[in-house]
Design a protein around this motif. Structure first.
Motif, PDB file in Angstrom:
ATOM      1  N   LEU A  31       0.825  -1.196   0.000  1.00  0.00           N
ATOM      2  CA  LEU A  31       0.000   0.000   0.000  1.00  0.00           C
ATOM      3  C   LEU A  31       0.866   1.255   0.000  1.00  0.00           C
ATOM      4  CD1 LEU A  31      -2.776   1.292   0.050  1.00  0.00           C
ATOM      5  CD2 LEU A  31      -2.768   1.044   2.540  1.00  0.00           C
ATOM      6  N   ALA A  32       1.927   1.254   0.787  1.00  0.00           N
ATOM      7  CA  ALA A  32       2.836   2.406   0.834  1.00  0.00           C
ATOM      8  C   ALA A  32       3.493   2.618  -0.532  1.00  0.00           C
ATOM      9  CB  ALA A  32       3.888   2.207   1.912  1.00  0.00           C
ATOM     10  N   LEU A  33       3.907   1.535  -1.176  1.00  0.00           N
ATOM     11  CA  LEU A  33       4.541   1.646  -2.490  1.00  0.00           C
ATOM     12  C   LEU A  33       3.562   2.180  -3.534  1.00  0.00           C
ATOM     13  CD1 LEU A  33       6.974   1.236  -4.295  1.00  0.00           C
ATOM     14  CD2 LEU A  33       6.285  -1.150  -4.567  1.00  0.00           C
ATOM     15  N   VAL A  34       2.344   1.637  -3.547  1.00  0.00           N
ATOM     16  CA  VAL A  34       1.329   2.115  -4.493  1.00  0.00           C
ATOM     17  C   VAL A  34       1.038   3.592  -4.240  1.00  0.00           C
ATOM     18  CG1 VAL A  34      -1.099   1.919  -5.173  1.00  0.00           C
ATOM     19  CG2 VAL A  34       0.292  -0.138  -4.922  1.00  0.00           C
ATOM     20  N   THR A  35       0.919   3.974  -2.983  1.00  0.00           N
ATOM     21  CA  THR A  35       0.645   5.369  -2.633  1.00  0.00           C
ATOM     22  C   THR A  35       1.743   6.287  -3.152  1.00  0.00           C
ATOM     23  OG1 THR A  35      -0.618   4.705  -0.696  1.00  0.00           O
ATOM     24  CG2 THR A  35       0.223   6.954  -0.711  1.00  0.00           C
ATOM     25  N   ARG A  36       3.006   5.889  -2.980  1.00  0.00           N
ATOM     26  CA  ARG A  36       4.128   6.705  -3.491  1.00  0.00           C
ATOM     27  C   ARG A  36       4.090   6.819  -5.012  1.00  0.00           C
ATOM     28  NH1 ARG A  36       7.025   3.905   0.497  1.00  0.00           N
ATOM     29  NH2 ARG A  36       7.940   2.504  -1.054  1.00  0.00           N
ATOM     30  N   GLN A  37       3.782   5.725  -5.687  1.00  0.00           N
ATOM     31  CA  GLN A  37       3.768   5.746  -7.148  1.00  0.00           C
ATOM     32  C   GLN A  37       2.599   6.575  -7.684  1.00  0.00           C
ATOM     33  OE1 GLN A  37       6.331   4.681  -9.010  1.00  0.00           O
ATOM     34  NE2 GLN A  37       7.244   4.237  -7.032  1.00  0.00           N
ATOM     35  N   VAL A  38       1.460   6.494  -7.030  1.00  0.00           N
ATOM     36  CA  VAL A  38       0.311   7.310  -7.453  1.00  0.00           C
ATOM     37  C   VAL A  38       0.636   8.789  -7.261  1.00  0.00           C
ATOM     38  CG1 VAL A  38      -2.086   7.923  -6.884  1.00  0.00           C
ATOM     39  CG2 VAL A  38      -1.431   5.519  -7.130  1.00  0.00           C
ATOM     40  N   GLU A  39       1.301   9.131  -6.178  1.00  0.00           N
ATOM     41  CA  GLU A  39       1.692  10.526  -5.962  1.00  0.00           C
ATOM     42  C   GLU A  39       2.657  10.994  -7.050  1.00  0.00           C
ATOM     43  OE1 GLU A  39       1.918  14.338  -4.633  1.00  0.00           O
ATOM     44  OE2 GLU A  39       0.426  12.809  -4.228  1.00  0.00           O
ATOM     45  N   LYS A  40       3.587  10.137  -7.450  1.00  0.00           N
ATOM     46  CA  LYS A  40       4.497  10.488  -8.550  1.00  0.00           C
ATOM     47  C   LYS A  40       3.720  10.712  -9.843  1.00  0.00           C
ATOM     48  CE  LYS A  40       8.668   8.122  -6.982  1.00  0.00           C
ATOM     49  NZ  LYS A  40       9.658   7.079  -7.325  1.00  0.00           N
ATOM     50  N   ALA A  41       2.733   9.867 -10.104  1.00  0.00           N
ATOM     51  CA  ALA A  41       1.904  10.032 -11.298  1.00  0.00           C
ATOM     52  C   ALA A  41       1.130  11.340 -11.239  1.00  0.00           C
ATOM     53  CB  ALA A  41       0.948   8.845 -11.457  1.00  0.00           C
ATOM     54  N   ARG A  42       0.602  11.677 -10.072  1.00  0.00           N
ATOM     55  CA  ARG A  42      -0.160  12.922  -9.890  1.00  0.00           C
ATOM     56  C   ARG A  42       0.730  14.144 -10.121  1.00  0.00           C
ATOM     57  NH1 ARG A  42      -2.242  11.598  -5.269  1.00  0.00           N
ATOM     58  NH2 ARG A  42      -4.164  10.840  -6.169  1.00  0.00           N
ATOM     59  N   VAL A  43       1.932  14.130  -9.551  1.00  0.00           N
ATOM     60  CA  VAL A  43       2.872  15.241  -9.724  1.00  0.00           C
ATOM     61  C   VAL A  43       3.274  15.361 -11.187  1.00  0.00           C
ATOM     62  CG1 VAL A  43       5.223  16.003  -9.166  1.00  0.00           C
ATOM     63  CG2 VAL A  43       3.713  15.204  -7.352  1.00  0.00           C
ATOM     64  N   THR A  44       3.484  14.238 -11.843  1.00  0.00           N
ATOM     65  CA  THR A  44       3.853  14.262 -13.261  1.00  0.00           C
ATOM     66  C   THR A  44       2.718  14.809 -14.115  1.00  0.00           C
ATOM     67  OG1 THR A  44       5.362  12.408 -12.929  1.00  0.00           O
ATOM     68  CG2 THR A  44       4.677  12.858 -15.192  1.00  0.00           C
ATOM     69  N   ALA A  45       1.484  14.426 -13.810  1.00  0.00           N
ATOM     70  CA  ALA A  45       0.335  14.960 -14.547  1.00  0.00           C
ATOM     71  C   ALA A  45       0.236  16.473 -14.365  1.00  0.00           C
ATOM     72  CB  ALA A  45      -0.956  14.286 -14.095  1.00  0.00           C
ATOM     73  N   ASP A  46       0.480  16.959 -13.149  1.00  0.00           N
ATOM     74  CA  ASP A  46       0.481  18.409 -12.908  1.00  0.00           C
ATOM     75  C   ASP A  46       1.588  19.092 -13.708  1.00  0.00           C
ATOM     76  OD1 ASP A  46      -1.655  18.178 -11.163  1.00  0.00           O
ATOM     77  OD2 ASP A  46      -0.409  18.289  -9.352  1.00  0.00           O
ATOM     78  N   TRP A  47       2.755  18.466 -13.757  1.00  0.00           N
ATOM     79  CA  TRP A  47       3.888  19.002 -14.515  1.00  0.00           C
ATOM     80  C   TRP A  47       3.531  19.111 -16.002  1.00  0.00           C
ATOM     81  CZ3 TRP A  47       8.675  15.698 -15.996  1.00  0.00           C
ATOM     82  CH2 TRP A  47       9.646  16.489 -16.579  1.00  0.00           C
ATOM     83  N   ILE A  48       2.920  18.060 -16.534  1.00  0.00           N
ATOM     84  CA  ILE A  48       2.506  18.067 -17.940  1.00  0.00           C
ATOM     85  C   ILE A  48       1.530  19.213 -18.195  1.00  0.00           C
ATOM     86  CG2 ILE A  48       1.180  16.808 -19.703  1.00  0.00           C
ATOM     87  CD1 ILE A  48       2.350  14.203 -18.420  1.00  0.00           C
ATOM     88  N   GLU A  49       0.539  19.333 -17.322  1.00  0.00           N
ATOM     89  CA  GLU A  49      -0.467  20.381 -17.493  1.00  0.00           C
ATOM     90  C   GLU A  49       0.171  21.765 -17.457  1.00  0.00           C
ATOM     91  OE1 GLU A  49      -4.978  21.009 -16.004  1.00  0.00           O
ATOM     92  OE2 GLU A  49      -3.512  20.534 -14.444  1.00  0.00           O
ATOM     93  N   THR A  50       1.099  21.974 -16.533  1.00  0.00           N
ATOM     94  CA  THR A  50       1.790  23.258 -16.445  1.00  0.00           C
ATOM     95  C   THR A  50       2.628  23.516 -17.694  1.00  0.00           C
ATOM     96  OG1 THR A  50       1.871  23.176 -14.044  1.00  0.00           O
ATOM     97  CG2 THR A  50       3.491  24.585 -15.116  1.00  0.00           C
ATOM     98  N   ALA A  51       3.352  22.508 -18.151  1.00  0.00           N
ATOM     99  CA  ALA A  51       4.197  22.680 -19.347  1.00  0.00           C
ATOM    100  C   ALA A  51       3.366  23.034 -20.568  1.00  0.00           C
ATOM    101  CB  ALA A  51       5.001  21.409 -19.593  1.00  0.00           C
ATOM    102  N   VAL A  52       2.228  22.375 -20.722  1.00  0.00           N
ATOM    103  CA  VAL A  52       1.382  22.619 -21.883  1.00  0.00           C
ATOM    104  C   VAL A  52       0.740  24.011 -21.812  1.00  0.00           C
ATOM    105  CG1 VAL A  52      -0.746  21.868 -23.036  1.00  0.00           C
ATOM    106  CG2 VAL A  52       0.983  20.185 -22.372  1.00  0.00           C
ATOM    107  N   SER A  53       0.307  24.404 -20.627  1.00  0.00           N
ATOM    108  CA  SER A  53      -0.407  25.675 -20.526  1.00  0.00           C
ATOM    109  C   SER A  53       0.507  26.897 -20.425  1.00  0.00           C
ATOM    110  CB  SER A  53      -1.385  25.653 -19.344  1.00  0.00           C
ATOM    111  OG  SER A  53      -0.685  25.539 -18.128  1.00  0.00           O
ATOM    112  N   THR A  54       1.744  26.698 -19.916  1.00  0.00           N
ATOM    113  CA  THR A  54       2.623  27.857 -19.723  1.00  0.00           C
ATOM    114  C   THR A  54       3.895  27.833 -20.547  1.00  0.00           C
ATOM    115  OG1 THR A  54       3.926  26.890 -17.907  1.00  0.00           O
ATOM    116  CG2 THR A  54       1.854  28.035 -17.310  1.00  0.00           C
TER     117      THR A  54
END
Length: 60
Positions: A31-54
């Motif tokens: 569960l801890a490993l999945v939680t860390r990986q989901v957080e990495k995916a979330r941060v990466t999705a935010d990064w993508i959105e920022t890169a595309v919009s700005t």
């Protein structure tokens, strides 16, 4: 176009896999490993959105 493909692949993979988790129990470490990986995916999705919009492509 590559970015769209990566995003579509992630969504498609998750759509196939998540329903198979029904009834599955995870250990505390899993569960801890999945939680860390989901957080990495979330941060990466935010990064993508920022890169595309700005146009800013620096992480975080």
């Amino acid at each position: 176009m590559d970015l769209i493909g990566v995003c579509q692949g992630f969504v498609a993979g998750a759509s196939r896999l998540v329903p198979k988790l029904r009834g599955r129990e995870f250990t505390e470490s899993q569960l801890a490993l999945v939680t860390r990986q989901v957080e990495k995916a979330r941060v990466t999705a935010d990064w993508i959105e920022t890169a595309v919009s700005t146009g800013r492509v620096e992480p975080g």
